[in-house]
Design a protein around this motif. Structure first.
Motif, mmCIF file in Angstrom:
data_model
loop_
_atom_site.group_PDB
_atom_site.id
_atom_site.type_symbol
_atom_site.label_atom_id
_atom_site.label_comp_id
_atom_site.label_asym_id
_atom_site.label_seq_id
_atom_site.Cartn_x
_atom_site.Cartn_y
_atom_site.Cartn_z
ATOM 1 N N ALA A 32 42.482 43.279 40.694
ATOM 2 C CA ALA A 32 43.918 43.908 40.511
ATOM 3 C C ALA A 32 44.473 43.868 39.228
ATOM 4 N N ALA A 33 44.303 42.870 38.287
ATOM 5 C CA ALA A 33 44.814 42.650 37.113
ATOM 6 C C ALA A 33 43.899 41.848 36.241
ATOM 7 N N ILE A 34 43.603 42.094 34.776
ATOM 8 C CA ILE A 34 42.737 41.393 34.051
ATOM 9 C C ILE A 34 43.651 40.300 33.386
ATOM 10 N N PRO A 35 43.121 39.056 33.500
ATOM 11 C CA PRO A 35 43.977 37.911 32.869
ATOM 12 C C PRO A 35 43.822 38.075 31.383
ATOM 13 N N ALA A 36 44.846 37.137 30.892
ATOM 14 C CA ALA A 36 44.644 37.266 29.299
ATOM 15 C C ALA A 36 43.459 36.460 28.789
ATOM 16 N N PRO A 37 43.006 36.501 27.770
ATOM 17 C CA PRO A 37 41.491 35.757 27.321
ATOM 18 C C PRO A 37 41.559 34.424 27.373
ATOM 19 N N THR A 38 42.929 33.942 27.330
ATOM 20 C CA THR A 38 43.007 32.154 27.354
ATOM 21 C C THR A 38 43.449 31.618 28.529
ATOM 22 N N VAL A 39 43.550 32.581 29.651
ATOM 23 C CA VAL A 39 43.979 31.967 30.914
ATOM 24 C C VAL A 39 42.657 31.309 31.553
ATOM 25 N N PRO A 40 42.950 30.102 32.115
ATOM 26 C CA PRO A 40 41.870 29.215 32.735
ATOM 27 C C PRO A 40 41.512 29.791 34.001
ATOM 28 N N LEU A 41 40.412 29.704 34.174
ATOM 29 C CA LEU A 41 39.753 30.458 35.442
ATOM 30 C C LEU A 41 38.774 29.402 36.134
ATOM 31 N N LYS A 42 38.654 29.300 37.632
ATOM 32 C CA LYS A 42 37.516 28.541 37.934
ATOM 33 C C LYS A 42 36.336 29.697 38.065
ATOM 34 N N LEU A 43 35.147 29.062 37.532
ATOM 35 C CA LEU A 43 33.904 29.852 37.534
ATOM 36 C C LEU A 43 33.428 29.661 38.979
ATOM 37 N N MET A 44 33.299 30.567 39.864
ATOM 38 C CA MET A 44 32.940 30.493 41.135
ATOM 39 C C MET A 44 31.240 30.704 41.326
ATOM 40 N N THR A 45 30.717 31.606 41.015
ATOM 41 C CA THR A 45 29.419 31.805 40.710
ATOM 42 C C THR A 45 28.909 32.373 39.250
ATOM 43 N N VAL A 46 27.641 32.107 39.120
ATOM 44 C CA VAL A 46 26.858 32.884 38.043
ATOM 45 C C VAL A 46 25.640 33.272 38.481
ATOM 46 N N ALA A 47 25.204 34.660 38.271
ATOM 47 C CA ALA A 47 23.888 35.215 38.741
ATOM 48 C C ALA A 47 23.394 35.900 37.421
ATOM 49 N N VAL A 48 21.994 36.038 37.639
ATOM 50 C CA VAL A 48 21.359 36.934 36.546
ATOM 51 C C VAL A 48 20.448 38.097 37.353
ATOM 52 N N GLN A 49 20.343 39.085 36.771
ATOM 53 C CA GLN A 49 19.832 40.246 37.260
ATOM 54 C C GLN A 49 18.992 40.787 36.168
ATOM 55 N N GLY A 50 17.809 41.276 36.673
ATOM 56 C CA GLY A 50 16.966 42.134 35.720
ATOM 57 C C GLY A 50 16.082 41.653 34.718
ATOM 58 N N ASN A 51 16.228 40.343 34.759
ATOM 59 C CA ASN A 51 15.336 39.671 33.698
ATOM 60 C C ASN A 51 13.889 39.406 34.009
ATOM 61 N N HIS A 52 12.756 39.633 33.269
ATOM 62 C CA HIS A 52 11.587 39.397 33.594
ATOM 63 C C HIS A 52 10.838 38.560 32.623
ATOM 64 N N GLN A 53 11.032 38.741 31.317
ATOM 65 C CA GLN A 53 10.442 37.951 30.038
ATOM 66 C C GLN A 53 11.076 36.716 29.828
ATOM 67 N N VAL A 54 12.384 36.592 30.025
ATOM 68 C CA VAL A 54 13.017 35.273 29.657
ATOM 69 C C VAL A 54 13.379 34.673 31.187
ATOM 70 N N PRO A 55 12.954 33.265 31.578
ATOM 71 C CA PRO A 55 13.557 32.695 32.743
ATOM 72 C C PRO A 55 14.754 32.575 33.059
ATOM 73 N N THR A 56 15.185 32.806 34.160
ATOM 74 C CA THR A 56 16.618 32.882 34.650
ATOM 75 C C THR A 56 17.066 31.326 34.231
ATOM 76 N N ALA A 57 16.352 30.331 34.143
ATOM 77 C CA ALA A 57 16.958 28.800 33.845
ATOM 78 C C ALA A 57 17.230 28.825 32.570
ATOM 79 N N ASP A 58 16.567 29.596 31.586
ATOM 80 C CA ASP A 58 16.705 29.448 30.272
ATOM 81 C C ASP A 58 17.891 30.298 30.082
ATOM 82 N N ILE A 59 18.109 31.498 30.717
ATOM 83 C CA ILE A 59 19.339 32.117 30.489
ATOM 84 C C ILE A 59 20.608 31.442 30.889
ATOM 85 N N LEU A 60 20.468 30.676 31.921
ATOM 86 C CA LEU A 60 21.639 30.053 32.467
ATOM 87 C C LEU A 60 21.963 28.759 31.512
ATOM 88 N N GLN A 61 20.855 28.178 30.995
ATOM 89 C CA GLN A 61 21.144 27.246 30.177
ATOM 90 C C GLN A 61 21.826 27.639 28.745
#
Length: 209
Positions: A32-61
């Motif tokens: 509903a509203a985009i927070p300011a760039p410096t507002v702290p937020l809790k990261l709920m999930t991180v997902a990766v989609q569409g990668n084939h040549q670079v492993p997901t673990a490397d991307i998340l790292q």
């Protein structure tokens, strides 16, 4: 985008590719509203989609943040740059989109990658601007914003032009003594090199200072 420095923290998700990355880095928000760039937020999930040549673990790292961490949009911009640097180091061409869902003080992130075929030569991609819109401006007219900025439908678009227009908008608001924050959002709805740019403007009331 990532093969050059980000334009500014407020340009999260809007930057144009060069060298190994092709296309445009886009950020989509479900909120509903985009927070300011410096507002702290809790990261709920991180997902990766569409990668084939670079492993997901490397991307998340490289991304560097995990569910439960406290992050800002500035932090996520830096994380995007690290993913771009990872792809550059592997000499894998790709375009990267990032979808964000913000709810209360939580944020979920999905990295969406479109990799080039192995061994394909990555070329800088020319992008054409199909449309420019200004949203949220009440104290400064659209005509004034259009007169102050240079990007026009039908013309090319680059990091440097985006940065110049951001500075022009900031100068215009300053000249009118109106406080505001700016969030440009860029998409390519046809999945080609044609871009739609929307400037989301959040004006501040003087009484709120």
């Amino acid at each position: 985008m990532f093969l050059r420095s980000l334009l500014a923290p407020s340009f999260l998700g809007v930057s144009l590719a060069a060298a190994t990355f092709s296309g445009m880095i886009t950020t989509g928000y479900a909120s509903a509203a985009i927070p300011a760039p410096t507002v702290p937020l809790k990261l709920m999930t991180v997902a990766v989609q569409g990668n084939h040549q670079v492993p997901t673990a490397d991307i998340l790292q490289a991304f560097g943040y995990h569910a439960g961490d406290t992050v800002t949009r500035n932090d996520l911009a830096a994380a995007q740059k690290r993913v771009g640097a990872l792809y550059s180091s592997r000499n894998v061409g790709a375009s990267l989109g990032e979808q964000m869902k913000i709810s209360d003080k939580g944020i979920s992130v999905k990295l969406i990658l479109e990799e080039q075929a192995a061994g394909a030569a990555a070329q800088p991609t020319a992008l054409v601007l199909d449309k420019v819109e200004f949203q949220g401006n009440r104290k400064v007219t659209t005509a004034e914003l259009e007169a102050a900025t240079k990007l026009r439908a039908g013309g090319p678009v680059s990091n440097e032009q985006l940065s110049a227009d951001q500075q022009a908008i900031q100068a215009l608001y300053k000249s009118k003594n109106v406080g505001a924050s700016f969030q440009p959002q860029a998409t390519y709805p046809n999945h080609d090199q044609h871009v739609v740019l929307i400037w989301q403007i959040h004006e501040q009331d003087k009484s709120a200072n």
